[in-house]
Motif scaffolding. Structure first.
Motif, PDB file in Angstrom:
ATOM      1  N   VAL A   1       0.838  -1.197   0.000  1.00 43.61           N
ATOM      2  CA  VAL A   1       0.000   0.000   0.000  1.00 43.61           C
ATOM      3  C   VAL A   1       0.876   1.252   0.000  1.00 43.61           C
ATOM      4  N   VAL A   2       1.925   1.232   0.793  1.00 40.01           N
ATOM      5  CA  VAL A   2       2.823   2.380   0.867  1.00 40.01           C
ATOM      6  C   VAL A   2       3.540   2.579  -0.467  1.00 40.01           C
ATOM      7  N   LEU A   3       4.021   1.491  -1.055  1.00 38.60           N
ATOM      8  CA  LEU A   3       4.713   1.598  -2.340  1.00 38.60           C
ATOM      9  C   LEU A   3       3.785   2.115  -3.437  1.00 38.60           C
ATOM     10  N   ALA A   4       2.576   1.556  -3.513  1.00 35.03           N
ATOM     11  CA  ALA A   4       1.619   1.998  -4.532  1.00 35.03           C
ATOM     12  C   ALA A   4       1.193   3.443  -4.272  1.00 35.03           C
ATOM     13  N   GLY A   5       1.022   3.809  -3.019  1.00 37.25           N
ATOM     14  CA  GLY A   5       0.662   5.188  -2.674  1.00 37.25           C
ATOM     15  C   GLY A   5       1.738   6.174  -3.091  1.00 37.25           C
ATOM     16  N   CYS A   6       2.990   5.823  -2.864  1.00 35.79           N
ATOM     17  CA  CYS A   6       4.100   6.681  -3.298  1.00 35.79           C
ATOM     18  C   CYS A   6       4.122   6.799  -4.816  1.00 35.79           C
ATOM     19  N   ALA A   7       3.889   5.691  -5.506  1.00 38.79           N
ATOM     20  CA  ALA A   7       3.878   5.718  -6.967  1.00 38.79           C
ATOM     21  C   ALA A   7       2.768   6.628  -7.484  1.00 38.79           C
ATOM     22  N   VAL A   8       1.574   6.521  -6.898  1.00 39.80           N
ATOM     23  CA  VAL A   8       0.451   7.375  -7.312  1.00 39.80           C
ATOM     24  C   VAL A   8       0.776   8.841  -7.022  1.00 39.80           C
TER      25      VAL A   8
END
Length: 64
Positions: free
Chosen positions: A8-15
């Motif tokens: 979730v953190v990785l995808a959130g940073c990517a977004v």
């Protein structure tokens, strides 16, 4: 030392970075969808759903 980062953190940073760079590509859309699915499986799903429901009720009750 092993560092563990949630998906979730990785995808959130990517977004976040995609939105900041203003690049609207198919890849950006896929990352946003993955982030949504990952976020829906966390403990934040219930409060987010409640906030969206409340917003929808307020928006629906506004008379043009």
């Amino acid at each position: 030392m092993i560092v563990s980062i949630s998906g979730v953190v990785l995808a959130g940073c990517a977004v976040f970075f995609v939105v900041r760079s203003r690049r609207a590509t198919v890849g950006a859309a896929i990352v946003a969808v993955v982030f949504g699915f990952l976020l829906a499986s966390t403990g934040l799903a219930k409060p987010i759903q409640s906030a969206l429901d409340g917003t929808a009720q307020v928006t629906g009750s506004v008379k043009p």
